[in-house]
Design an enzyme around this catalytic site. Sequence first.
Site, PDB file in Angstrom:
ATOM      1  N   ASN A 182       0.846  -1.192   0.000  1.00 55.61           N
ATOM      2  CA  ASN A 182       0.000   0.000   0.000  1.00 55.61           C
ATOM      3  C   ASN A 182       0.884   1.245   0.000  1.00 55.61           C
ATOM      4  OD1 ASN A 182      -1.827   2.039   0.511  1.00 55.61           O
ATOM      5  ND2 ASN A 182      -2.248   1.412   2.632  1.00 55.61           N
ATOM      6  N   GLU A 213      -5.310  -5.463  10.528  1.00 53.75           N
ATOM      7  CA  GLU A 213      -4.317  -4.417  10.739  1.00 53.75           C
ATOM      8  C   GLU A 213      -4.612  -3.677  12.039  1.00 53.75           C
ATOM      9  OE1 GLU A 213      -2.379  -3.135   6.856  1.00 53.75           O
ATOM     10  OE2 GLU A 213      -4.240  -2.025   6.938  1.00 53.75           O
TER      11      GLU A 213
HETATM   12  C1  PEP Z   1      -0.850  -0.113   5.846  1.00 49.42           C
HETATM   13  O1  PEP Z   1      -0.877   0.996   5.351  1.00 49.42           O
HETATM   14  O2  PEP Z   1      -1.745  -0.910   5.562  1.00 49.42           O
HETATM   15  C2  PEP Z   1       0.256  -0.478   6.749  1.00 49.42           C
HETATM   16  C3  PEP Z   1       0.225  -1.641   7.337  1.00 49.42           C
HETATM   17  O3  PEP Z   1       1.269   0.448   6.930  1.00 49.42           O
HETATM   18  P1  PEP Z   1       2.730   0.185   7.604  1.00 49.42           P
HETATM   19  O4  PEP Z   1       3.266  -1.099   7.016  1.00 49.42           O
HETATM   20  O5  PEP Z   1       3.543   1.376   7.206  1.00 49.42           O
HETATM   21  O6  PEP Z   1       2.525   0.067   9.079  1.00 49.42           O
END
Ligand code: PEP
Length: 244
Positions: A11, A165
């Site tokens: 992402n 997440e």
């Molecule tokens: C995300 O944007 O879904 C994400 C997990 O970001 P990061 O890996 O930077 O924590």
Amino acid sequence: PGTGKLFVGGNWKMNCSKKQAEEVIGFLKSGKLSDNAEIVVSPPAPYLEYVKARLPANVGIAAQNCYKEEKGAFTGEISPAMIKDVGAEWVILGHSERRAIFHEDDALIGQKVKHALSAGLKVIACIGETLQEREANKTEEVVFRQMKAIGDNISDWDKVVVAYEPVWAIGTGKTATPEQAQEVHVKLRAFIKSNFQKDVRIIYGGSVTGKNAKELASQRDVDGFLVGGASLKQEFVDIINARQ
Ligand code: PEP
């Protein structure tokens, strides 16, 4: 679970220029990418077609959001039909930044999931608790509620990947331990089984790096990753290759 191809999404959030895209495309083309990974990258909407045209055909492309209608008077929004028309096959929905900054609620995210699937897109559907919710022992309650709102709108589970997440781990450098991720993934899998009688891939997101990816990928119920920050760096290749 835990034995199939590793699903790795990148992402890019609101980070891109043609120059930066070339850099990422460069290391994806020169790095040796495991055959045991399904790879999807998600540039900002104006770059979907540009990136798609330059990446190896086995790397999928996702939009970072879409609206719940096909077309019309919705200034500033993009539709699943448009995303498909420019050659992308996936869309990320329900990302915590969409929920927190743009006030997207479970009901809207559910409607978006439903419409995106009916328009023929595949969906990376994101859920996860905040630190406050975790500390109040509400992790299960929150992720089950978010999952129910999404699951009620899924017509074809093969076209969906669920990204767990935890909000406290996104962009913070604070990664969930492999055990913390595994624990929630198992509970989610059981919840989906009992509520929808389905199996779905469940990936983890939150400060995944080239260093911690292997151990996370070794967890039985971790089917892959959604990667933010590290997906714009060379170490994204190491994450892709975390389960050889
Ligand atoms: C995300 O944007 O879904 C994400 C997990 O970001 P990061 O890996 O930077 O924590």
